[in-house]
Design a protein around this motif. Structure first.
Motif, mmCIF file in Angstrom:
data_model
loop_
_atom_site.group_PDB
_atom_site.id
_atom_site.type_symbol
_atom_site.label_atom_id
_atom_site.label_comp_id
_atom_site.label_asym_id
_atom_site.label_seq_id
_atom_site.Cartn_x
_atom_site.Cartn_y
_atom_site.Cartn_z
ATOM 1 N N MET A 1 153.401 64.916 65.925
ATOM 2 C CA MET A 1 154.076 65.025 67.214
ATOM 3 C C MET A 1 155.039 63.852 67.361
ATOM 4 S SD MET A 1 152.302 65.352 70.912
ATOM 5 C CE MET A 1 151.244 63.982 70.612
ATOM 6 N N THR A 2 156.280 64.140 67.564
ATOM 7 C CA THR A 2 157.296 63.096 67.631
ATOM 8 C C THR A 2 157.346 62.500 69.023
ATOM 9 O OG1 THR A 2 158.617 64.210 65.972
ATOM 10 C CG2 THR A 2 159.732 62.620 67.351
ATOM 11 N N ALA A 3 157.244 61.224 69.099
ATOM 12 C CA ALA A 3 157.322 60.559 70.366
ATOM 13 C C ALA A 3 158.734 60.457 70.837
ATOM 14 C CB ALA A 3 156.753 59.155 70.261
ATOM 15 N N LEU A 4 158.917 60.777 72.072
ATOM 16 C CA LEU A 4 160.239 60.568 72.639
ATOM 17 C C LEU A 4 160.118 59.391 73.587
ATOM 18 C CD1 LEU A 4 161.332 64.203 73.311
ATOM 19 C CD2 LEU A 4 161.942 62.731 71.419
ATOM 20 N N GLN A 5 160.696 58.302 73.215
ATOM 21 C CA GLN A 5 160.594 57.122 74.025
ATOM 22 C C GLN A 5 161.903 56.865 74.728
ATOM 23 O OE1 GLN A 5 157.636 56.727 73.738
ATOM 24 N NE2 GLN A 5 157.223 57.344 71.691
ATOM 25 N N ALA A 6 162.482 55.779 74.559
ATOM 26 C CA ALA A 6 163.420 55.287 75.516
ATOM 27 C C ALA A 6 164.848 55.188 75.037
ATOM 28 C CB ALA A 6 162.944 53.919 75.940
ATOM 29 N N ARG A 7 165.756 54.906 75.958
ATOM 30 C CA ARG A 7 167.152 54.665 75.622
ATOM 31 C C ARG A 7 167.559 53.281 76.110
ATOM 32 N NH1 ARG A 7 165.178 59.447 75.199
ATOM 33 N NH2 ARG A 7 166.450 61.092 74.378
ATOM 34 N N ALA A 8 168.787 52.872 75.846
ATOM 35 C CA ALA A 8 169.157 51.472 76.059
ATOM 36 C C ALA A 8 169.831 51.239 77.390
ATOM 37 C CB ALA A 8 170.088 51.014 74.961
ATOM 38 N N ALA A 9 169.412 50.151 78.085
ATOM 39 C CA ALA A 9 170.212 49.600 79.170
ATOM 40 C C ALA A 9 170.564 48.195 78.731
ATOM 41 C CB ALA A 9 169.454 49.592 80.481
ATOM 42 N N ILE A 10 171.782 48.004 78.281
ATOM 43 C CA ILE A 10 172.141 46.807 77.532
ATOM 44 C C ILE A 10 171.911 45.549 78.366
ATOM 45 C CG2 ILE A 10 174.062 45.603 76.417
ATOM 46 C CD1 ILE A 10 175.237 48.344 75.800
ATOM 47 N N SER A 11 172.257 45.605 79.625
ATOM 48 C CA SER A 11 172.193 44.391 80.419
ATOM 49 C C SER A 11 170.785 43.843 80.536
ATOM 50 C CB SER A 11 172.764 44.653 81.819
ATOM 51 O OG SER A 11 172.037 45.685 82.450
ATOM 52 N N SER A 12 169.805 44.729 80.699
ATOM 53 C CA SER A 12 168.441 44.236 80.851
ATOM 54 C C SER A 12 167.910 43.674 79.551
ATOM 55 C CB SER A 12 167.519 45.343 81.368
ATOM 56 O OG SER A 12 167.558 46.453 80.521
ATOM 57 N N CYS A 13 168.293 44.270 78.404
ATOM 58 C CA CYS A 13 167.873 43.715 77.117
ATOM 59 C C CYS A 13 168.452 42.325 76.933
ATOM 60 C CB CYS A 13 168.324 44.623 75.977
ATOM 61 S SG CYS A 13 167.339 46.114 75.806
ATOM 62 N N ILE A 14 169.765 42.186 77.221
ATOM 63 C CA ILE A 14 170.409 40.899 77.033
ATOM 64 C C ILE A 14 169.810 39.866 77.971
ATOM 65 C CG2 ILE A 14 172.592 39.678 77.343
ATOM 66 C CD1 ILE A 14 174.007 42.146 76.284
ATOM 67 N N ALA A 15 169.546 40.285 79.207
ATOM 68 C CA ALA A 15 168.953 39.358 80.156
ATOM 69 C C ALA A 15 167.593 38.879 79.689
ATOM 70 C CB ALA A 15 168.836 40.019 81.533
ATOM 71 N N ASP A 16 166.814 39.796 79.124
ATOM 72 C CA ASP A 16 165.482 39.419 78.650
ATOM 73 C C ASP A 16 165.585 38.431 77.498
ATOM 74 O OD1 ASP A 16 162.598 39.708 78.675
ATOM 75 O OD2 ASP A 16 162.831 40.733 76.766
ATOM 76 N N PHE A 17 166.515 38.694 76.560
ATOM 77 C CA PHE A 17 166.641 37.786 75.424
ATOM 78 C C PHE A 17 167.185 36.435 75.871
ATOM 79 C CE2 PHE A 17 165.580 41.283 72.890
ATOM 80 C CZ PHE A 17 165.319 40.827 71.612
ATOM 81 N N ARG A 18 168.083 36.430 76.860
ATOM 82 C CA ARG A 18 168.560 35.149 77.373
ATOM 83 C C ARG A 18 167.444 34.386 78.067
ATOM 84 N NH1 ARG A 18 174.338 37.281 79.795
ATOM 85 N NH2 ARG A 18 175.489 37.204 77.828
ATOM 86 N N ASN A 337 165.109 50.276 77.298
ATOM 87 C CA ASN A 337 164.787 50.267 75.879
ATOM 88 C C ASN A 337 165.983 50.708 75.044
ATOM 89 O OD1 ASN A 337 161.902 49.617 75.273
ATOM 90 N ND2 ASN A 337 161.563 51.186 76.821
ATOM 91 N N PRO A 338 166.078 50.236 73.809
ATOM 92 C CA PRO A 338 167.073 50.853 72.921
ATOM 93 C C PRO A 338 166.703 52.303 72.679
ATOM 94 C CG PRO A 338 165.628 49.377 71.684
ATOM 95 C CD PRO A 338 165.297 49.192 73.141
ATOM 96 N N PRO A 339 167.667 53.170 72.480
ATOM 97 C CA PRO A 339 167.351 54.588 72.323
ATOM 98 C C PRO A 339 166.541 54.849 71.062
ATOM 99 C CG PRO A 339 169.641 54.181 71.788
ATOM 100 C CD PRO A 339 169.117 52.910 72.375
ATOM 101 N N VAL A 340 165.717 55.870 71.123
ATOM 102 C CA VAL A 340 164.964 56.283 69.944
ATOM 103 C C VAL A 340 165.948 56.681 68.846
ATOM 104 C CG1 VAL A 340 163.338 57.971 69.034
ATOM 105 C CG2 VAL A 340 163.031 57.079 71.349
ATOM 106 N N PRO A 341 165.803 56.148 67.625
ATOM 107 C CA PRO A 341 166.703 56.547 66.536
ATOM 108 C C PRO A 341 166.411 57.971 66.062
ATOM 109 C CG PRO A 341 165.751 54.375 66.131
ATOM 110 C CD PRO A 341 164.962 55.010 67.252
ATOM 111 N N THR A 342 166.939 58.909 66.801
ATOM 112 C CA THR A 342 166.757 60.322 66.495
ATOM 113 C C THR A 342 167.954 60.820 65.693
ATOM 114 O OG1 THR A 342 165.477 60.660 68.510
ATOM 115 C CG2 THR A 342 166.449 62.612 67.507
ATOM 116 N N GLY A 343 167.681 61.733 64.764
ATOM 117 C CA GLY A 343 168.782 62.266 63.984
ATOM 118 C C GLY A 343 168.319 63.297 62.981
ATOM 119 N N ILE A 344 169.212 63.681 62.114
ATOM 120 C CA ILE A 344 168.898 64.597 61.018
ATOM 121 C C ILE A 344 168.506 63.735 59.831
ATOM 122 C CG2 ILE A 344 169.764 66.429 59.533
ATOM 123 C CD1 ILE A 344 171.803 67.048 61.807
ATOM 124 N N VAL A 345 167.215 63.746 59.504
ATOM 125 C CA VAL A 345 166.669 62.846 58.493
ATOM 126 C C VAL A 345 166.832 63.468 57.109
ATOM 127 C CG1 VAL A 345 164.569 61.698 57.679
ATOM 128 C CG2 VAL A 345 165.034 61.872 60.138
#
Length: 642
Positions: A1-18, A337-345
């Motif tokens: 079962m493939t987990a569908l998690q999250a996508r990216a909100a850049i500002s919050s990621c950058i703020a967290d790393f800062r 979150n950064p988006p789930v790396p979904t694609g044609i594998v």
């Protein structure tokens, strides 16, 4: 079962790393130094854990910042599942289980429901749940967990260190092979000191990354239940082990629904870790054979919350009376979150796909621009990176610490990786599905790879063997996704590739995915924001032949070296450089055709729920939303709900 998690909100990621900051290790703000009963060296004793020692929440925290600590308890939240389920055991290779099957279990260091983030406003921090504190040396050669004596399974029996050791060993003996092999190498010994104290020893000569959180997040199962029932972790089954969490199973009709109910005697309901969480009396899962039936059931009020994944439906399908009258709410909510790396594998074990030129040609058959405008209402962005939108995303040519690291790896790094920009998806004509310019490039690549076109339009090699590919696809997928993949296949066929688009039912799809019985597969990997041993399971060579988390079967010495560098990093700057290099290398390897992502959560629900401001790392509708009794009664009085 493939987990569908999250996508990216850049500002919050950058703020967290800062906020976290780069450079040397930060102070161990939440930990105290204390003499160890187990060793002569001083040790760190803390109510929580992060690798660099920085904790946002102090020992006397009363609740997580994003929850409503006074949220009312009650009501029901119901969701849907499309496909077939035949098990309540997600840890076996056989059978197909839903995330509801793990809601009943807790761990020493707590998580959100079904393994989601808790706390959900910080990344890489863990706080005690079954354990009230942990102790470890600065070397992180071992860790001791001191458990809460009051913790109880739902049958009233205490949760002890014996149960934790049993659960750890059960996963090693009967769990997924890739997981077990990795953990055995890293964790050679576990010792039960007393009923509520357990110690894990870590192997010499390996990275200390992820080891403490690894053992701290193993689900706690009842040793007594397993011994009395004779059940095995590697067998599909419908009965569930006794858990210690806030919910227990009320009923299971595997073809129709699964219902969880609140345990009125839940031992941990007053812990700061849980305050403002687990607010619903019941969680209900309704099971449907296809997404059209599921959506019609939502409109009819058969279930009450829907996370939408179909852009066409999001753009046009919610214009029905209940939304116009305000009984159903349609919202876009932030996602950090950064988006789930979904694609044609690509299955790299497939002989024809081992030539990267063939993979590059096949990738050129995908037209994101036309797909997004014609089928997805322009709602998506194209994904390039495995850490899209985060500070770890490789951009341009490598510089600084990343360039120094890549250069130090010598011949493992292709020369063009050091001078060229990180791989980005091609740009196609948005007005025409079959982009002739990209098609010409693809055809040259195939010609160069020795696959030339015959009089019948099919590409063959020098031996006369046709270039054939099998694309395995889940028949339960929505109409829009199916149309996207059919158009991709059509484009690939126009290049002279004999692609079979094989739609199979969910059970067959799961079985064949696990057996690697495909050339192409619509699937996903996991995004990453920090180093961890999970990187080896997903991208490492040692388990590549059988890891369920590595559907491409990637085995790259360069990727291995970058994972090792990330795991061995002693500062955040070193870790960032290694993970940026890893993102660059994964994109260079071209293990999948990256597709699209949505930077927001799309949700629709009956207007009987309320929520706080959404934290970056968890939407939390099954975790920290709550029920409004007055609104629910108004909906029922109006006949909006069944």
């Amino acid at each position: 079962m493939t987990a569908l998690q999250a996508r990216a909100a850049i500002s919050s990621c950058i703020a967290d790393f800062r906020r976290i900051g780069l450079g040397a290790l930060t102070a161990l703000s939440a930990a105290i130094l204390a003499p160890s009963a187990q060793a002569e060296e001083e040790t760190i004793v803390s109510h929580g854990y992060s690798f660099y020692g920085d904790l946002t929440y102090p020992e006397d925290y009363t609740h997580f910042n994003y929850v409503n600590p006074d949220a009312p308890k009650g009501g029901e939240l119901s969701i849907s599942f499309v496909g077939t389920l035949d098990s309540m055991n997600p840890y076996a290779r056989q059978g197909r289980a839903h995330a509801f099957s793990v809601f009943m279990y807790e761990s020493l260091l707590g998580e959100g429901g079904a393994g989601t983030a808790a706390p959900a406003d910080v990344y890489g921090e863990y706080y005690g749940l079954l354990a009230e504190r942990l102790e470890y040396p600065p070397s992180k050669d071992w860790v001791i967990f001191y458990m809460r004596p009051e913790a109880r399974f739902s049958d009233g029996t205490p949760v002890t260190a014996h149960d934790i050791a049993f659960s750890h060993n059960l996963l090693l003996d009967q769990g997924f092979k890739s997981y077990a092999d990795s953990v055995r190498r890293a964790i050679p010994k576990v010792e039960v000191i007393d009923d509520h104290t357990i110690k894990f020893y870590f192997a010499e000569g390996i990275s200390r990354r992820s080891l403490i959180e690894q053992v701290g997040t193993v689900p706690a199962w009842s040793k007594k239940w397993y011994e009395e029932t004779g059940a095995r972790l590697d067998e599909s089954r419908l009965e569930t082990p006794t858990g210690s969490g806030p919910y227990v199973v009320e009923s299971v009709d595997i073809a129709r629904r699964i219902v969880l109910k609140r345990n009125p005697d839940y031992w941990g309901k007053d812990l700061p870790f849980n305050r403002g969480r687990h607010n619903f009396d019941r969680l209900r899962l309704e099971i449907f054979g296809d997404d059209t039936a599921a959506f019609e059931a939502f409109k009819a009020g058969e279930y009450t919350f829907r996370a939408e994944a179909d852009p066409k439906r999001w753009a046009t399908g919610y214009d029905f009376p209940k939304t116009r009258e305000g009984q159903v709410v349609q919202k876009e909510l932030p996602n950090g979150n950064p988006p789930v790396p979904t694609g044609i594998v690509f299955n790299l074990a497939s002989p024809v796909l081992q030539d990267k030129r063939v993979r590059e040609a096949v990738a050129l058959a995908y037209n994101f621009e036309w797909t997004n405008e014609s089928l997805q209402y322009g709602l998506y962005r194209q994904r390039a990176s495995f850490t899209q939108g985060s500070p770890l995303m490789a951009e341009g040519a490598p510089t600084g610490a990343e360039l120094e690291l890549l250069t130090s790896l010598g011949d493992l790094v292709p020369p063009d990786m050091l001078t060229q920009q990180a791989r980005i998806p091609h740009v196609s004509n948005a007005e025409r599905l079959f982009d002739r310019r990209q098609a010409r490039i693809a055809m040259r690549l195939l010609d160069d790879a020795g696959w030339t076109v015959g009089d019948d339009g099919v590409r063959r090699n020098a031996e006369g063997t046709a270039l054939t590919l099998n694309f395995l696809f889940n028949s339960a997928a929505g109409a829009t996704l199916t149309a996207v993949m059919e158009n991709f296949v059509s484009n690939a066929q126009k290049l002279g590739i004999d692609v079979t688009f094989e739609k199979v039912d969910p059970s067959q799809f799961t079985a064949r995915e696990r057996d690697r019985d495909y050339d192409l597969l619509y699937d996903s990997y996991a995004a990453f924001l920090a180093a961890g041993t999970g990187l080896t399971q997903r991208f490492g060579s040692e388990d590549a032949a059988f890891s369920l988390f590595n559907p491409a079967g990637l085995a790259s010495p360069l990727v291995d070296a970058l994972i090792d560098a990330a795991l061995d990093a002693e500062t955040r700057e070193e870790e960032t450089a290694a993970l940026m290099g890893l993102d660059r290398a994964l994109r260079y390897e071209l293990i999948m055709i990256p597709l699209w992502y949505n930077p927001s959560h799309w949700v629709a629900y009956y207007d009987q729920y309320e929520h706080p401001d959404i934290p970056p790392y968890n939407l939390g509708y099954l975790d920290f939303w709550w029920y409004n009794q007055d609104k629910a009664e108004a909906l029922r009085d109006a006949g909006a709900l069944r």
